[in-house]
Enzyme design. Structure first.
Site, PDB file in Angstrom:
ATOM      1  N   GLU A  18       0.792  -1.074  -0.025  1.00 60.99           N
ATOM      2  CA  GLU A  18       0.129   0.029  -0.036  1.00 60.99           C
ATOM      3  C   GLU A  18       0.800   1.299  -0.026  1.00 60.99           C
ATOM      4  O   GLU A  18       1.467   1.443   0.799  1.00 60.99           O
ATOM      5  CB  GLU A  18      -0.866   0.076   1.205  1.00 60.99           C
ATOM      6  CG  GLU A  18      -1.826  -1.122   1.023  1.00 60.99           C
ATOM      7  CD  GLU A  18      -2.873  -0.824  -0.016  1.00 60.99           C
ATOM      8  OE1 GLU A  18      -3.253   0.251  -0.481  1.00 60.99           O
ATOM      9  OE2 GLU A  18      -3.371  -2.105  -0.160  1.00 60.99           O
ATOM     10  N   GLU A  68      -5.456   4.196   8.080  1.00 59.87           N
ATOM     11  CA  GLU A  68      -5.161   3.665   6.638  1.00 59.87           C
ATOM     12  C   GLU A  68      -4.893   2.149   6.735  1.00 59.87           C
ATOM     13  O   GLU A  68      -5.365   1.318   5.788  1.00 59.87           O
ATOM     14  CB  GLU A  68      -3.726   4.091   6.476  1.00 59.87           C
ATOM     15  CG  GLU A  68      -3.115   3.708   5.116  1.00 59.87           C
ATOM     16  CD  GLU A  68      -4.073   4.000   3.936  1.00 59.87           C
ATOM     17  OE1 GLU A  68      -4.303   2.934   3.074  1.00 59.87           O
ATOM     18  OE2 GLU A  68      -4.942   5.149   3.812  1.00 59.87           O
ATOM     19  N   GLU A  91     -10.756  -2.512   1.944  1.00 56.97           N
ATOM     20  CA  GLU A  91     -10.511  -2.492   0.369  1.00 56.97           C
ATOM     21  C   GLU A  91      -9.889  -4.106  -0.245  1.00 56.97           C
ATOM     22  O   GLU A  91     -10.374  -4.526  -1.085  1.00 56.97           O
ATOM     23  CB  GLU A  91      -9.324  -1.397  -0.274  1.00 56.97           C
ATOM     24  CG  GLU A  91      -9.839  -0.211   0.006  1.00 56.97           C
ATOM     25  CD  GLU A  91      -8.834   0.987  -0.620  1.00 56.97           C
ATOM     26  OE1 GLU A  91      -7.591   0.374  -1.118  1.00 56.97           O
ATOM     27  OE2 GLU A  91      -9.140   1.885  -0.883  1.00 56.97           O
TER      28      GLU A  91
END
Length: 124
Positions: free
Chosen positions: A32, A73, A80
């Site tokens: 990420e 995050e 996701e």
């Protein structure tokens, strides 16, 4: 019904949990870009918070806002990943879920900016 994956207890369970958490941090850092950027932001901001001439409460707010952004995050990336694991097809609920987790991160960054701005304005 018992879960066969929940059989470990005591210190071994804590040790395993720490290992899984570390693996999660490594996976997020490797996979990420947004998490990597936030880590490097934290590498800069946390030492700055430690050397600024502010009260302990202000220092805790500065560091806490940075850590909260990292936490958000991680959760955003987890949501996701779970959505993508279910299906890569476009679906309104998938989009809404991803958009909401992204919005949470945006609010976390706004909080970070507000906390840092207020503490710095109050200190100087």
């Amino acid at each position: 019904m018992t879960n066969p994956y929940k059989g470990v207890t005591g210190f071994r369970r804590i040790w395993n949990a720490c290992g899984y958490s570390f693996e999660g941090l490594v996976a997020a850092y490797r996979g990420e870009a947004a998490f990597r950027q936030l880590v490097w932001m934290a590498v800069v901001l946390i030492p700055v918070a430690l050397i600024l001439p502010v009260s302990s409460i202000s220092r805790a707010l500065l560091i806490g806002s940075v850590l909260l952004s990292l936490i958000i995050e991680l959760l955003n990336s987890a949501i996701e990943a779970a959505i993508d694991r279910i299906s890569l097809d476009t679906h309104p609920l998938s989009k809404a879920s991803k958009d909401m987790s992204s919005a949470a991160q945006m609010l976390g960054l706004v909080l970070l900016a507000v906390v840092w701005s207020l503490v710095l304005m109050d200190s100087f």
